[in-house]
Design a protein around this motif. Structure first.
Motif, PDB file in Angstrom:
ATOM      1  N   ASP A 283      24.634  28.685  41.592  1.00 52.24           N
ATOM      2  CA  ASP A 283      24.037  27.463  42.139  1.00 52.24           C
ATOM      3  C   ASP A 283      23.032  26.869  41.164  1.00 52.24           C
ATOM      4  O   ASP A 283      22.965  25.648  40.977  1.00 52.24           O
ATOM      5  N   LEU A 284      22.238  27.741  40.549  1.00 51.77           N
ATOM      6  CA  LEU A 284      21.253  27.270  39.574  1.00 51.77           C
ATOM      7  C   LEU A 284      21.947  26.605  38.392  1.00 51.77           C
ATOM      8  O   LEU A 284      21.518  25.540  37.920  1.00 51.77           O
ATOM      9  N   GLU A 285      23.037  27.210  37.919  1.00 50.35           N
ATOM     10  CA  GLU A 285      23.796  26.628  36.814  1.00 50.35           C
ATOM     11  C   GLU A 285      24.306  25.234  37.185  1.00 50.35           C
ATOM     12  O   GLU A 285      24.175  24.281  36.403  1.00 50.35           O
ATOM     13  N   ASP A 286      24.876  25.106  38.381  1.00 49.55           N
ATOM     14  CA  ASP A 286      25.393  23.814  38.828  1.00 49.55           C
ATOM     15  C   ASP A 286      24.285  22.776  38.907  1.00 49.55           C
ATOM     16  O   ASP A 286      24.458  21.616  38.494  1.00 49.55           O
ATOM     17  N   LEU A 287      23.130  23.184  39.434  1.00 50.58           N
ATOM     18  CA  LEU A 287      22.013  22.248  39.570  1.00 50.58           C
ATOM     19  C   LEU A 287      21.503  21.788  38.211  1.00 50.58           C
ATOM     20  O   LEU A 287      21.212  20.596  38.011  1.00 50.58           O
ATOM     21  N   LEU A 288      21.406  22.710  37.271  1.00 46.08           N
ATOM     22  CA  LEU A 288      20.935  22.346  35.932  1.00 46.08           C
ATOM     23  C   LEU A 288      21.894  21.357  35.269  1.00 46.08           C
ATOM     24  O   LEU A 288      21.464  20.419  34.589  1.00 46.08           O
ATOM     25  N   LYS A 289      23.184  21.555  35.462  1.00 48.74           N
ATOM     26  CA  LYS A 289      24.171  20.637  34.879  1.00 48.74           C
ATOM     27  C   LYS A 289      24.085  19.259  35.550  1.00 48.74           C
ATOM     28  O   LYS A 289      24.193  18.218  34.889  1.00 48.74           O
ATOM     29  N   GLN A 290      23.907  19.251  36.868  1.00 44.87           N
ATOM     30  CA  GLN A 290      23.874  17.989  37.607  1.00 44.87           C
ATOM     31  C   GLN A 290      22.624  17.162  37.298  1.00 44.87           C
ATOM     32  O   GLN A 290      22.657  15.933  37.368  1.00 44.87           O
ATOM     33  N   THR A 291      21.529  17.837  36.947  1.00 50.98           N
ATOM     34  CA  THR A 291      20.271  17.121  36.691  1.00 50.98           C
ATOM     35  C   THR A 291      20.023  16.891  35.201  1.00 50.98           C
ATOM     36  O   THR A 291      19.046  16.228  34.847  1.00 50.98           O
ATOM     37  N   GLU A 292      20.886  17.404  34.350  1.00 56.37           N
ATOM     38  CA  GLU A 292      20.671  17.293  32.904  1.00 56.37           C
ATOM     39  C   GLU A 292      20.610  15.823  32.468  1.00 56.37           C
ATOM     40  O   GLU A 292      21.485  15.014  32.808  1.00 56.37           O
ATOM     41  N   GLY A 293      19.548  15.495  31.746  1.00 60.77           N
ATOM     42  CA  GLY A 293      19.385  14.145  31.220  1.00 60.77           C
ATOM     43  C   GLY A 293      18.977  13.099  32.243  1.00 60.77           C
ATOM     44  O   GLY A 293      18.959  11.903  31.938  1.00 60.77           O
ATOM     45  N   LYS A 294      18.628  13.513  33.442  1.00 64.10           N
ATOM     46  CA  LYS A 294      18.272  12.552  34.499  1.00 64.10           C
ATOM     47  C   LYS A 294      16.767  12.485  34.768  1.00 64.10           C
ATOM     48  O   LYS A 294      16.322  11.815  35.699  1.00 64.10           O
ATOM     49  N   GLY A 295      15.986  13.225  33.994  1.00 64.84           N
ATOM     50  CA  GLY A 295      14.530  13.185  34.178  1.00 64.84           C
ATOM     51  C   GLY A 295      14.057  13.900  35.423  1.00 64.84           C
ATOM     52  O   GLY A 295      12.970  13.600  35.949  1.00 64.84           O
ATOM     53  N   ILE A 296      14.839  14.841  35.920  1.00 66.18           N
ATOM     54  CA  ILE A 296      14.471  15.612  37.119  1.00 66.18           C
ATOM     55  C   ILE A 296      14.116  17.030  36.693  1.00 66.18           C
ATOM     56  O   ILE A 296      14.909  17.714  36.031  1.00 66.18           O
ATOM     57  N   ASN A 297      12.915  17.453  37.042  1.00 67.34           N
ATOM     58  CA  ASN A 297      12.473  18.804  36.719  1.00 67.34           C
ATOM     59  C   ASN A 297      12.959  19.784  37.777  1.00 67.34           C
ATOM     60  O   ASN A 297      12.927  19.486  38.972  1.00 67.34           O
ATOM     61  N   VAL A 298      13.426  20.951  37.347  1.00 66.24           N
ATOM     62  CA  VAL A 298      13.899  21.989  38.256  1.00 66.24           C
ATOM     63  C   VAL A 298      12.905  23.141  38.221  1.00 66.24           C
ATOM     64  O   VAL A 298      12.659  23.720  37.172  1.00 66.24           O
ATOM     65  N   PHE A 299      12.338  23.444  39.373  1.00 66.92           N
ATOM     66  CA  PHE A 299      11.392  24.551  39.492  1.00 66.92           C
ATOM     67  C   PHE A 299      12.067  25.700  40.242  1.00 66.92           C
ATOM     68  O   PHE A 299      12.762  25.488  41.243  1.00 66.92           O
ATOM     69  N   THR A 300      11.856  26.910  39.756  1.00 70.18           N
ATOM     70  CA  THR A 300      12.419  28.086  40.424  1.00 70.18           C
ATOM     71  C   THR A 300      11.385  28.693  41.357  1.00 70.18           C
ATOM     72  O   THR A 300      10.179  28.530  41.175  1.00 70.18           O
ATOM     73  N   HIS A 301      11.887  29.403  42.365  1.00 72.79           N
ATOM     74  CA  HIS A 301      11.022  30.046  43.336  1.00 72.79           C
ATOM     75  C   HIS A 301      11.602  31.404  43.708  1.00 72.79           C
ATOM     76  O   HIS A 301      12.824  31.574  43.803  1.00 72.79           O
ATOM     77  N   GLY A 302      10.724  32.378  43.917  1.00 73.49           N
ATOM     78  CA  GLY A 302      11.164  33.677  44.419  1.00 73.49           C
ATOM     79  C   GLY A 302      12.167  34.360  43.522  1.00 73.49           C
ATOM     80  O   GLY A 302      11.941  34.560  42.331  1.00 73.49           O
ATOM     81  N   GLU A 303      13.336  34.698  44.107  1.00 70.12           N
ATOM     82  CA  GLU A 303      14.329  35.497  43.386  1.00 70.12           C
ATOM     83  C   GLU A 303      14.970  34.739  42.233  1.00 70.12           C
ATOM     84  O   GLU A 303      15.692  35.335  41.428  1.00 70.12           O
ATOM     85  N   MET A 304      14.744  33.430  42.138  1.00 67.80           N
ATOM     86  CA  MET A 304      15.329  32.650  41.037  1.00 67.80           C
ATOM     87  C   MET A 304      14.568  32.833  39.723  1.00 67.80           C
ATOM     88  O   MET A 304      15.065  32.424  38.667  1.00 67.80           O
ATOM     89  N   LEU A 305      13.393  33.437  39.785  1.00 65.75           N
ATOM     90  CA  LEU A 305      12.576  33.595  38.572  1.00 65.75           C
ATOM     91  C   LEU A 305      13.342  34.272  37.428  1.00 65.75           C
ATOM     92  O   LEU A 305      13.233  33.836  36.275  1.00 65.75           O
ATOM     93  N   PRO A 306      14.151  35.323  37.685  1.00 65.44           N
ATOM     94  CA  PRO A 306      14.889  35.958  36.577  1.00 65.44           C
ATOM     95  C   PRO A 306      15.851  35.018  35.863  1.00 65.44           C
ATOM     96  O   PRO A 306      16.282  35.317  34.742  1.00 65.44           O
ATOM     97  N   GLY A 307      16.200  33.887  36.484  1.00 65.73           N
ATOM     98  CA  GLY A 307      17.111  32.955  35.844  1.00 65.73           C
ATOM     99  C   GLY A 307      16.611  32.477  34.494  1.00 65.73           C
ATOM    100  O   GLY A 307      17.408  32.123  33.610  1.00 65.73           O
ATOM    101  N   HIS A 308      15.277  32.445  34.322  1.00 67.58           N
ATOM    102  CA  HIS A 308      14.704  31.994  33.047  1.00 67.58           C
ATOM    103  C   HIS A 308      15.099  32.910  31.887  1.00 67.58           C
ATOM    104  O   HIS A 308      15.125  32.475  30.733  1.00 67.58           O
ATOM    105  N   GLY A 309      15.393  34.169  32.193  1.00 69.46           N
ATOM    106  CA  GLY A 309      15.676  35.119  31.120  1.00 69.46           C
ATOM    107  C   GLY A 309      17.085  35.081  30.586  1.00 69.46           C
ATOM    108  O   GLY A 309      17.354  35.611  29.503  1.00 69.46           O
TER     109      GLY A 309
END
Length: 315
Positions: A283-309
């Motif tokens: 889901d995070l991958e899909d969201l990042l692709k959908q918001t790429e280049g649109k000026g929308i910041n994506v913030f992670t919360h809780g269990e999504m934190l490891p996604g940064h790694g």
């Protein structure tokens, strides 16, 4: 199994159990989480009943024949997972799951008949399902007896198999047994969530699906009346959880690379933003692709934190 390993297995199951019950209450802003009501909790209970019956029939099909049921296996994981999350309690969603479970149950029965397979999973008269048939025999259309299929009618049916009803029927003398039933059920919900996420990444292990359905069949059997049997099944499911986590890790690393220590910004950024929680990296991958280049910041919360790694997500 060593005592230390037994404790760790039960800890994994209890983490799943507590996570499913308390996430909403931990939020300081109630409007961030839809609080469950009887219109969702009782159909949710009915969905779990249907999954027990469906799991028992799928387990019967797997053990008595070589009949594959991949669509049922996939549905069971998604349906059980849907009863764990508490950020989208939508009554209509549970109506859909209950109807699909009933349809899949009929599908398995028809496939077995076409294959010339006779017999059925044994259906015990369990006291905690006193107002409805055994999960193996439950039929949504028959139970409704011509009534429309909607959230209101499923609410009434679900109340008859709800935790509240089972607590009343079993009484305080069986509180430990009921608690073990719920421990096993919530452990199954958490394991099913991990397995569902792994499947979304293309990783499926049919032997794990067999185990999930065996646990569902067990919860609808006479063997579940013995606390020692239930505790033993809890231990087995905890062991299986390690394999599911390994499967999910393989899905993550094969798609996103091996995680590395990464600095994470913890200060706000001005502008439009989306906050994403949960632990579905797809889901995070899909969201990042959908918001790429649109000026929308994506913030992670809780269990999504490891996604940064993960390198492929971090980039």
């Amino acid at each position: 199994m060593t005592v230390a390993r037994q404790i760790w297995v039960l800890l994994l199951l209890s983490i799943h159990s507590s996570a499913g019950q308390h996430d909403c209450q931990s939020l300081s802003a109630p409007n961030l989480c839809l609080q469950p009501t009887s219109l969702t909790l009782f159909p949710l209970s009915l969905s779990l009943l249907c999954c027990r019956g469906l799991g028992a029939w799928a387990n019967f099909a797997h053990t008595k024949t070589n009949l594959p049921t991949p669509e049922v296996d996939s549905f069971v994981k998604a349906a059980i997972f849907s009863t764990l999350t508490n950020v989208n309690f939508d009554p209509e969603r549970f109506v859909e799951y209950v109807v699909k479970a009933d349809d899949y149950l009929n599908l398995i029965r028809n496939k077995l008949a076409q294959a010339g397979v006779h017999g059925r999973p044994s259906a015990a008269a369990l006291p905690w399902f006193d107002l409805q048939n055994s999960p193996m025999d439950f039929s949504l259309r028959r139970a409704l007896d011509g009534k429309p299929i909607n959230a209101e009618t499923l609410e009434k049916l679900g109340e008859e198999v709800s935790l509240q009803h089972r607590r009343e029927v079993m009484g305080p003398q069986n509180a430990t047994l009921l608690g073990l039933h719920e421990l096993l059920t919530y452990g199954l919900k958490g394991v099913a969530a991990y397995a569902h996420h792994a499947e979304m990444l293309g990783k499926v292990d049919p032997t794990l699906d067999d185990t999930f359905e065996e646990v569902l069949a067990f919860l609808a059997s006479e063997a579940a009346a013995d606390p020692n049997n239930v505790l033993g099944m809890c231990m087995r499911l905890g062991e299986v959880n390690f394999r599911v986590m390994a499967l999910l890790d393989e899905g993550h690393t094969s798609r996103y690379g091996h995680p590395t220590p990464t600095q994470v910004r913890i200060t706000p950024v001005k502008g439009k933003a989306i906050l994403i929680s949960g632990h579905d990296m797809h889901d995070l991958e899909d969201l990042l692709k959908q918001t790429e280049g649109k000026g929308i910041n994506v913030f992670t919360h809780g269990e999504m934190l490891p996604g940064h790694g993960y390198p492929e997500l971090h980039k």
